[in-house]
Structure formats: C-alpha cells, structure tokens
Design a protein around this motif. Structure first.
Motif, PDB file in Angstrom:
ATOM      1  N   SER A 137       0.808  -1.219   0.000  1.00 53.77           N
ATOM      2  CA  SER A 137       0.000   0.000   0.000  1.00 53.77           C
ATOM      3  C   SER A 137       0.842   1.269   0.000  1.00 53.77           C
ATOM      4  O   SER A 137       0.384   2.315  -0.465  1.00 53.77           O
ATOM      5  N   ILE A 138       2.069   1.196   0.526  1.00 53.14           N
ATOM      6  CA  ILE A 138       2.906   2.401   0.588  1.00 53.14           C
ATOM      7  C   ILE A 138       3.995   2.428  -0.484  1.00 53.14           C
ATOM      8  O   ILE A 138       4.829   3.328  -0.498  1.00 53.14           O
ATOM      9  N   GLU A 139       3.966   1.450  -1.383  1.00 50.15           N
ATOM     10  CA  GLU A 139       4.917   1.478  -2.502  1.00 50.15           C
ATOM     11  C   GLU A 139       4.625   2.692  -3.392  1.00 50.15           C
ATOM     12  O   GLU A 139       3.461   3.040  -3.610  1.00 50.15           O
ATOM     13  N   PRO A 140       5.659   3.344  -3.941  1.00 51.35           N
ATOM     14  CA  PRO A 140       5.467   4.558  -4.739  1.00 51.35           C
ATOM     15  C   PRO A 140       4.587   4.402  -5.969  1.00 51.35           C
ATOM     16  O   PRO A 140       4.022   5.379  -6.463  1.00 51.35           O
ATOM     17  N   GLY A 141       4.447   3.192  -6.503  1.00 56.56           N
ATOM     18  CA  GLY A 141       3.573   2.994  -7.657  1.00 56.56           C
ATOM     19  C   GLY A 141       4.078   3.681  -8.909  1.00 56.56           C
ATOM     20  O   GLY A 141       5.231   3.531  -9.306  1.00 56.56           O
ATOM     21  N   LYS A 142       3.207   4.484  -9.542  1.00 57.55           N
ATOM     22  CA  LYS A 142       3.556   5.141 -10.807  1.00 57.55           C
ATOM     23  C   LYS A 142       4.718   6.109 -10.666  1.00 57.55           C
ATOM     24  O   LYS A 142       5.377   6.443 -11.646  1.00 57.55           O
ATOM     25  N   ASP A 143       4.984   6.564  -9.431  1.00 58.63           N
ATOM     26  CA  ASP A 143       6.107   7.472  -9.218  1.00 58.63           C
ATOM     27  C   ASP A 143       7.434   6.808  -9.564  1.00 58.63           C
ATOM     28  O   ASP A 143       8.431   7.480  -9.817  1.00 58.63           O
ATOM     29  N   LYS A 144       7.458   5.477  -9.554  1.00 62.08           N
ATOM     30  CA  LYS A 144       8.688   4.767  -9.900  1.00 62.08           C
ATOM     31  C   LYS A 144       9.097   5.043 -11.336  1.00 62.08           C
ATOM     32  O   LYS A 144      10.278   4.974 -11.687  1.00 62.08           O
ATOM     33  N   ALA A 145       8.121   5.346 -12.184  1.00 61.00           N
ATOM     34  CA  ALA A 145       8.429   5.685 -13.575  1.00 61.00           C
ATOM     35  C   ALA A 145       8.652   7.184 -13.722  1.00 61.00           C
ATOM     36  O   ALA A 145       9.536   7.620 -14.459  1.00 61.00           O
ATOM     37  N   ASN A 146       7.866   7.989 -13.013  1.00 59.93           N
ATOM     38  CA  ASN A 146       7.959   9.443 -13.145  1.00 59.93           C
ATOM     39  C   ASN A 146       9.254  10.016 -12.576  1.00 59.93           C
ATOM     40  O   ASN A 146       9.840  10.932 -13.148  1.00 59.93           O
ATOM     41  N   ALA A 147       9.694   9.487 -11.438  1.00 59.20           N
ATOM     42  CA  ALA A 147      10.887  10.029 -10.785  1.00 59.20           C
ATOM     43  C   ALA A 147      12.131   9.929 -11.673  1.00 59.20           C
ATOM     44  O   ALA A 147      12.832  10.930 -11.873  1.00 59.20           O
ATOM     45  N   PRO A 148      12.459   8.762 -12.217  1.00 58.27           N
ATOM     46  CA  PRO A 148      13.648   8.693 -13.067  1.00 58.27           C
ATOM     47  C   PRO A 148      13.513   9.493 -14.357  1.00 58.27           C
ATOM     48  O   PRO A 148      14.500  10.017 -14.878  1.00 58.27           O
ATOM     49  N   GLU A 149      12.279   9.625 -14.864  1.00 60.09           N
ATOM     50  CA  GLU A 149      12.079  10.414 -16.081  1.00 60.09           C
ATOM     51  C   GLU A 149      12.367  11.884 -15.803  1.00 60.09           C
ATOM     52  O   GLU A 149      13.038  12.563 -16.597  1.00 60.09           O
ATOM     53  N   ALA A 150      11.871  12.407 -14.672  1.00 61.34           N
ATOM     54  CA  ALA A 150      12.139  13.798 -14.296  1.00 61.34           C
ATOM     55  C   ALA A 150      13.626  14.009 -14.084  1.00 61.34           C
ATOM     56  O   ALA A 150      14.204  15.032 -14.488  1.00 61.34           O
ATOM     57  N   HIS A 151      14.278  13.025 -13.482  1.00 60.58           N
ATOM     58  CA  HIS A 151      15.724  13.103 -13.262  1.00 60.58           C
ATOM     59  C   HIS A 151      16.476  13.199 -14.585  1.00 60.58           C
ATOM     60  O   HIS A 151      17.401  14.002 -14.740  1.00 60.58           O
ATOM     61  N   GLN A 152      16.078  12.402 -15.546  1.00 59.84           N
ATOM     62  CA  GLN A 152      16.751  12.407 -16.840  1.00 59.84           C
ATOM     63  C   GLN A 152      16.590  13.734 -17.569  1.00 59.84           C
ATOM     64  O   GLN A 152      17.524  14.227 -18.220  1.00 59.84           O
ATOM     65  N   LEU A 153      15.428  14.356 -17.443  1.00 61.82           N
ATOM     66  CA  LEU A 153      15.201  15.645 -18.096  1.00 61.82           C
ATOM     67  C   LEU A 153      16.115  16.718 -17.511  1.00 61.82           C
ATOM     68  O   LEU A 153      16.692  17.532 -18.236  1.00 61.82           O
ATOM     69  N   VAL A 154      16.260  16.714 -16.197  1.00 59.78           N
ATOM     70  CA  VAL A 154      17.153  17.681 -15.543  1.00 59.78           C
ATOM     71  C   VAL A 154      18.605  17.370 -15.891  1.00 59.78           C
ATOM     72  O   VAL A 154      19.396  18.278 -16.181  1.00 59.78           O
ATOM     73  N   ARG A 155      18.933  16.111 -15.891  1.00 51.13           N
ATOM     74  CA  ARG A 155      20.300  15.696 -16.206  1.00 51.13           C
ATOM     75  C   ARG A 155      20.719  16.163 -17.602  1.00 51.13           C
ATOM     76  O   ARG A 155      21.817  16.706 -17.790  1.00 51.13           O
ATOM     77  N   ARG A 156      19.832  15.969 -18.580  1.00 55.31           N
ATOM     78  CA  ARG A 156      20.169  16.349 -19.948  1.00 55.31           C
ATOM     79  C   ARG A 156      20.375  17.857 -20.076  1.00 55.31           C
ATOM     80  O   ARG A 156      21.265  18.310 -20.804  1.00 55.31           O
TER      81      ARG A 156
END
Length: 335
Positions: free
Chosen positions: A14-33
């Motif tokens: 119930s406390i697993e991040p869920g869809k955030d597991k995909a969103n977090a690394p994507e946001a990181h990659q955008l900032v990284r680039r």
C-alpha cells in the motif's frame, strides 16, 4: 501473538510509490540532460546521479521530491557556492521556466535549484557538489551561507542501506518504509522529516538492538529502538550520527515544539506496537497497527483488517441462512 504476516505484506504494498517509480527517473533524466548540455558545466566535469530515498528504495507513496546530486569534479576552487547556484539557475530556468499556465517552475534554494514537474506532481532538487579534499567524499553548499560548503557522501548511504538490508535478510528496507509511514501518520507534514527517521532507523539496526523473524517483529523492535534514539536526541542532545562521514552528525530544521512532539508520539507508538504484537486478539491488534500506520499518500488506509474481522476489530458474526449446505462447527452434542 499477533504477527499478522499477510496484513504487513499488504501494508507494504500500500505504501509502494507505484507510478512514481516511472515518473521520478524520467524527471531526473530531463534535468540531467539540461545540465549536461551546458558548456560551462561540461568544463566542470558535470556528472549527475540520482540519490535520496527513491534511489535507496525506501521512499513511500507518494514520491514528491527527487534528489539529483550533481558532481562537478573539475570545479575550480575560486568558484563559490553562490556562483555555481547562479549557473544552475541560469541553465535550468532557461529549460524549465514556466508551465502551461504560466506558473514559474524553478526555485532557487539555499543549497539547490528546485524544478517542479506538474504533470508528475513532483519536483527535482538539483544539488551541486564539489570534491572534498580527502578525495573520497563531496561538499555541497551550506544552508544559509554565502560561500560555505559542508562535507557529505550520499552515494555511500545507498551502499550502506543495501548492505544492511542483505545482513537482515531483506527486512531492513521494508522496516525503514514502515517507520517512514509511521512518522507520516504521527506527525504529518511537521518536522523532523523522513530522512531523520531513516538515519535513526539505520542507527537502531547498527546497534544490534533490532531483530525479528517477520515484518511485525522487525517493525516493533525497530520502533522501540528508534523511539529511544529520538528521545535521546531531543531530551539529552545525543546526536544521530551520519554513517557516511566519520565524526559528523546530521542536522535538522525543527522547532523545540516539533521535536518534543516527535519524542512523545514515538514513545507512545512504541508501547502501542509492542502491546499489539503481544495481543492474542488479532482484530484488536490490527486496529492498533492501522492507527500507527495511518493512510498512504493516496489517502488509503495502509493496514488492512484480517479476514473475519470488522473495521472496529470485532469478529464478524456468522449468519446461517435457510438451506445452507454447511454450518459452523459446534460442540457436536445433541439434546
């Protein structure tokens, strides 16, 4: 004893991040680039890496912040923390200036540049880092100062967490998540935050006082030890050490009232959890555990009731309908 093994497993789901597991690394990659495209930062050897609770797999639903540790191994000594934060602002504000509604997405903070991602309902903190003189750790801007740096080593904490999890048969990470969720239920948005509780939990495990054979035993044992650590920190001033930098302790921003509240509530929670674990009544125990774990980031109750129990912990009554093929077991005596 009420170990409620399936209920603890369901609570963790119930406390697993869920869809955030995909969103977090994507946001990181955008900032990284965006950072890696800047010539001046390239000159400084820009090398971003994901850190924080998400990276250590101890984040809980919902992930609201993603930490990007921007290593700059070639940063000249005469470049101040203000200079590099100015550069970050120039680069990232150009790339992520406003959202579709015209709201500003970038925010300069004491030691980082924050970028909001409305579509993901989270934000990224990009923290600049320069090498420490020891060649093993890093330095990041000191909060509230013009040009002071503080030693840190966040990547080491990821390694230490993995090692501790292995040492405790994969129970450490789930226990940290349960303790973070407990902090959320007890304190809400008040300080101290989840990182404080995570390091208190690490210190508790390192002390050898945390043990168990299942999630319930680990949770209760860890909660008891963390309550002691929090009390020692608040009442006696005993610091919580930073396991990644020898001789250094963590710093937090919390008022005296917030700290006293945390100490009191964690002490009460530890007593409640121990009584619940030792209770033979699973329904009663479950109601106590669900109070301690509260609701997740989607406002859903974290800890479910075991089968056969009502929401208030009482046993469901069995009703025999006409024509039923089976009836509850009785005494097998007949009049």
């Amino acid at each position: 004893m009420a170990h409620l093994k399936q209920q603890f497993k369901d609570a963790l789901s119930s406390i697993e991040p869920g869809k955030d597991k995909a969103n977090a690394p994507e946001a990181h990659q955008l900032v990284r680039r965006a950072l890696e495209a800047d010539p001046k930062l390239v000159e400084y050897g820009v090398d971003p890496v994901l850190i924080g609770s998400y990276k250590r797999n101890v984040s809980i639903k919902r992930v609201k912040d993603v930490d990007v540790f921007v290593r700059l191994p070639e940063l000249p000594s005469d470049v101040t923390s203000k200079d590099i934060l100015d550069r970050f602002f120039t680069v990232l504000h150009k790339e992520f200036s406003t959202d579709e509604e015209g709201h500003r997405r970038t925010k300069r903070q004491d030691r980082s540049l924050q970028i909001s991602f409305p579509d993901y309902d989270l934000y990224v903190d990009a923290v600049p880092a320069r090498p420490h003189w020891d060649g093993k750790t890093w330095e990041i801007p000191q909060k509230g100062t013009e040009n002071k740096w503080i030693q840190t080593n966040p990547e080491s904490l990821t390694t230490l967490s993995t090692e501790m999890n292995t040492r405790h048969s994969e129970f450490y990470v789930p226990t940290v998540k349960l303790l973070r969720q407990t902090r959320r239920a007890l304190l809400g948005g008040a300080k101290p935050g989840g990182f404080f509780i995570e390091l208190a939990t690490y210190q508790a495990f390192k002390s050898g006082s945390v043990w168990g054979n299942d999630h319930a035993e680990y949770y209760v044992s860890a909660l008891e030890e963390v309550a002691k650590i929090v009390n020692n920190f608040v009442l006696l001033g005993i610091p919580i050490t930073d396991p990644t930098v020898p001789g250094q302790s963590i710093r937090i921003r919390a008022t005296e009232e917030e700290l006293n509240k945390a100490a009191t509530r964690f002490t009460d929670a530890a007593s409640t959890a121990r009584a619940a674990l030792e209770d033979e009544d699973e329904g009663k125990a479950a109601t106590e555990f669900r109070k301690l774990l509260g609701k997740n980031g989607d406002n859903e109750t974290v800890f479910p009731m075991p089968p056969g129990f009502n929401e208030d912990g009482t046993k469901r009554s069995t009703i025999i309908s006409a024509g039923a093929r089976t009836v509850p077991a009785g005494t097998r005596t007949f009049g």
